[in-house]
Design an enzyme around this catalytic site. Structure first.
Site, short mmCIF file in Angstrom:
data_model
loop_
_atom_site.label_atom_id
_atom_site.label_comp_id
_atom_site.label_asym_id
_atom_site.label_seq_id
_atom_site.Cartn_x
_atom_site.Cartn_y
_atom_site.Cartn_z
N TYR A 481 43.58 37.44 43.15
CA TYR A 481 43.59 38.90 42.99
C TYR A 481 42.94 39.56 44.20
O TYR A 481 43.56 40.25 44.96
CB TYR A 481 42.89 39.29 41.69
CG TYR A 481 42.98 40.76 41.37
CD1 TYR A 481 44.15 41.29 40.85
CD2 TYR A 481 41.90 41.61 41.57
CE1 TYR A 481 44.26 42.64 40.55
CE2 TYR A 481 41.98 42.96 41.27
CZ TYR A 481 43.16 43.48 40.76
OH TYR A 481 43.26 44.81 40.46
N SER A 561 49.61 43.46 40.48
CA SER A 561 48.86 44.68 40.76
C SER A 561 48.28 44.60 42.17
O SER A 561 49.02 44.46 43.14
CB SER A 561 47.78 44.86 39.69
OG SER A 561 47.23 46.16 39.74
N ASP A 645 55.63 51.75 34.18
CA ASP A 645 54.36 51.48 34.84
C ASP A 645 53.84 52.77 35.46
O ASP A 645 54.29 53.20 36.52
CB ASP A 645 54.52 50.41 35.92
CG ASP A 645 53.19 49.92 36.47
OD1 ASP A 645 52.17 50.61 36.23
OD2 ASP A 645 53.16 48.87 37.12
N HIS A 680 52.21 48.48 33.09
CA HIS A 680 51.52 47.68 34.09
C HIS A 680 51.18 46.29 33.58
O HIS A 680 50.75 45.43 34.33
CB HIS A 680 50.25 48.41 34.53
CG HIS A 680 49.67 47.92 35.81
ND1 HIS A 680 50.35 47.96 37.00
CD2 HIS A 680 48.47 47.35 36.09
CE1 HIS A 680 49.60 47.46 37.96
NE2 HIS A 680 48.46 47.07 37.44
#
Length: 707
Positions: A481, A561, A645, A680
């Site tokens: 991430y 993301s 989203d 999302h």
């Protein structure tokens, strides 16, 4: 962008024998371009697919339909995909619970019987009472897309304020339900995001954070500014709710309020977008004539309320403590010179703190796994909590005078077990333990430290079947991430088991930009330092190859993301290093992320491309959309997003997919998968999640040549 989506890789069968990739020709749509050029500090930047930002236009809808046809045509001959999906369904079919939350004499928890799209909330009278259903979101919509975002219960357990969202949107409405009768009150709150209700001690009303209604037709696109804290009195219409606190001086502030357990104070945090630093204000609820007072008006650190004893308040802070510490403030003498340190900064990151049974329960991260230490209210160490192994412990909620708390523990081979901790004896006992049919003794996990480009040591967790041969031929998934102070720690997913059973390796990299080593680690991967994140990930992939766990052609990578942005950067910076990429709901157009919904809040982590010249140049250098180059052989790529989203606007993925398909010079496919009635990722029904995962798994198997 608050929380990463857990990396889940699912498989039905796998071998290390090479099989050829599909040779079926893919005929991508050829979307038209427009002569849109923007000027950033003298740099001219083209945006030929700007029209895709109009999601409802006929042109965009036609392009989406055409892309979905291409993607469907790719998957149609992959007959093994159905077997993957069935295996996933079998593995996901196990009973699971949340940690119970006590209010009055009642306990509240959620339960999924196995394959329910959404978990159902129950309550019991006493810990061992007969379960009674509070709310089943599965009954609201046939497709299972109504989800519970938060649950706030009155102190006596009488009323529940339930925040619901539809089709994955961040927008939510709050309903109020009588717990005993199961009937809804007429009270309904609209246009809230991210927060829930903060009840008065007597249950007569609650505080909530909300926005003005967005323009008609732009509910999922328009930027949301000027959050406010309102008060809602039960039995009155929302239009009468007074504004308790707002910041007209700064529209880019998130504002959230919480009531202390004793009901005496409303504590209001204010943070600039997604920055971990915040200001703090207080309202004395015992004085009907009191006004909100600015307690901490300089957002120079994190100031997170833990609990209170009257006017004596404990706070978690990073003030002069990158790894965090606990301080105490007396509201009668709130000046900084009167602040005292209760738990000083340690070598490991202090991740969170709670106050239960007059004991401070401190959760630390030691090289990205949990250790738990208990202190008295003055900061004296009283106990180290023994955990079942290396993994992640979470929970420890409750009130200051409670005599019990609950926590969960999990790692890559241990399902999420819930424990009850008796705060008088400090003894833990298993409260709920899921039954997943696999032999965990066949697998092993270990943590390695990879040296990044600048010499920084980056932790990477590896999980695989015992006896793994280091021959460079193991299918491997690398997930990360790297942003927003989010810590990646060990977790369990039953749907990861088949990947491991068939010889796959799962690697979880803890990159800079996250929160694993405190605020200094976070800052080392934000704004002008963002390239460190990409360098850390590249180093992790190279390490896996150099140490013979895998090879480039067997290495798949995935992120969502902010992790989707990471995938975009890997595609453009090192297309040779990876065999397959799954990039989900990514921030791909880094020059326009702040133009939609809550994207402006990410400037705290990314910088501002239109307001700061130095930050523009740094962002432009890695922005995935702007670094695609015609004639490049890119790896097999599956981009996935959703039509609802409203966190990372779908046009990010649309524009990136269109440009990458145009620029692709190699034979590897570039696909985009657009989920309907989804957002999302939060609140996505299980059926849709498994469909997405089956497609990603089938894509990886085909493109790595291990189907």
């Amino acid at each position: 962008m608050y929380r990463h989506l857990a990396a889940i890789l699912l498989a039905a069968s796998m071998s290390t024998a090479q099989t050829p990739r599909s040779t079926t020709a893919l005929h991508y749509p050829t979307p038209h371009t427009v002569p849109q050029v923007d000027d950033y500090f003298g740099t001219k930047v083209s945006d030929p697919y700007r029209w895709m930002e109009d999601l409802d236009s006929p042109e965009t809808k036609t392009w989406v339909d055409a892309e979905n046809e291409v993607t469907a045509a790719y998957f149609k001959p992959l007959t093994f995909r159905d077997g993957i999906h069935k295996r996933m369904m079998d593995l996901a079919n196990y009973e699971r619970f949340s940690m119970p939350q006590k209010r009055g004499s009642r306990y509240f928890y959620s339960r999924n019987s196995g394959l329910q799209n959404q978990a159902v909330v129950y309550w019991t009278e006493g810990l061992t009472g007969e379960p009674r259903e509070l709310i089943d979101p599965n009954t609201y919509l046939a497709d299972g897309t109504m989800a519970i975002n938060s649950l706030s219960i009155t102190h006596d357990g009488r009323f529940a304020a339930i925040a619901l969202s539809e089709a994955g949107s961040d927008w939510q409405k709050i309903i109020v339900r009588d717990v005993t009768t199961g009937k809804d009150l007429p009270d309904v709150i609209q246009w809230t995001k991210f927060g829930g209700a903060a009840w008065l001690l007597d249950g007569s009303g609650f505080y909530y954070s909300g926005y003005d209604a967005p323009p008609d037709g732009d509910v999922l696109k328009a930027a949301n500014f000027s959050m406010k804290v309102f008060f809602h009195k039960l039995g009155t219409p929302q239009k009468n709710d007074p504004v308790i606190f707002e910041r007209p001086d700064n529209k880019e502030i998130y504002i959230f309020g919480g009531v202390t357990d004793d009901g005496k104070y409303l504590l209001i945090t204010q943070q600039q977008g997604t920055s971990p630093n915040n200001e703090l204000a207080v309202l004395d609820l015992t004085d009907p004539h009191a006004k909100v007072q600015r307690l901490i008006s300089n957002a120079d650190a994190t100031y997170s309320p833990i609990g209170n004893d009257g006017s004596h308040i404990w706070l978690y802070t990073t003030l002069n403590a990158s790894n965090g510490k606990v301080i105490a403030i007396d509201l009668k003498q709130p000046e900084r010179e009167h602040w005292t340190t209760v738990i000083p900064e340690a070598k490991s990151k202090l991740d969170s703190v709670s106050l239960v049974h007059r004991t401070l329960i401190a959760e630390y991260l030691q090289d990205a796994h949990t250790q738990v230490e208990l202190f008295d209210e003055k900061g004296k160490h009283v106990h180290t909590l023994a955990l079942p192994g290396v993994g992640t412990a979470a929970g420890f909620g409750g009130e200051r005078d409670d005599e019990e708390t609950f926590y969960s523990f999990a790692n890559f081979t241990t399902p999420n077990v819930i424990f009850r901790l008796d705060m008088k004896t400090l003894q833990s006992s298993v409260y709920r333990e899921p039954k997943v049919a696999f032999d965990r003794t066949q697998y092993e996990s270990k943590e390695v430290f990879v040296t990044s480009k600048d010499g920084t040591k980056v932790p990477v967790f590896l999980t695989y079947k015992k006896g793994l041969k280091l021959d460079g031929n193991n299918p491997t998934l690398l997930y990360a991430y790297g942003g927003f102070n989010v810590s990646l720690t060990p977790y369990f997913s039953a749907t990861l088991i088949p990947w491991l059973e068939r010889g796959g390796v799962y690697a979880l990299a803890c990159l800079r930009g996250g929160g694993e080593y405190g605020e200094a680690w976070h800052q080392a991967g934000m704004k002008l330092n963002k390239q460190n994140v990409f360098d850390d990930f590249i180093a992790s992939g190279e390490w896996l190859i150099a140490n013979k766990y895998t090879s480039s052609k067997k290495l798949a990578i995935r992120g969502e993301s902010n992790g989707g942005l990471l995938m975009g950067a890997m595609i453009t910076q090192r297309p040779d290093l990876f065999g397959a990429v799954a990039a989900g709901v990514g921030v791909m157009d880094m020059l326009r992320f702040d133009k939609f919904t809550v994207g402006w809040g990410w400037k705290a982590d990314y910088g501002s491309p239109s307001e700061n010249e130095a930050e523009f140049h740094a962002i432009y250098k890695y922005s995935p959309l702007h670094n695609l180059k015609s004639g490049t052989k890119y790896p097999s790529t599956l981009i996935f997003t959703a039509d609802h989203d409203d966190r990372v606007f779908p046009a990010h993925s649309f524009k990136f997919a269109a440009q990458m398909q145009k620029d692709q010079a190699g034979p590897a496919p570039v696909l985009i998968r657009i989920e309907t009635r989804a957002g999302h990722g939060g609140g996505m029904p299980l059926s849709k999640r498994l469909d997405v995962e089956a497609d990603i798994q089938a894509f990886f198997l085909r493109e790595l040549g291990v189907e």
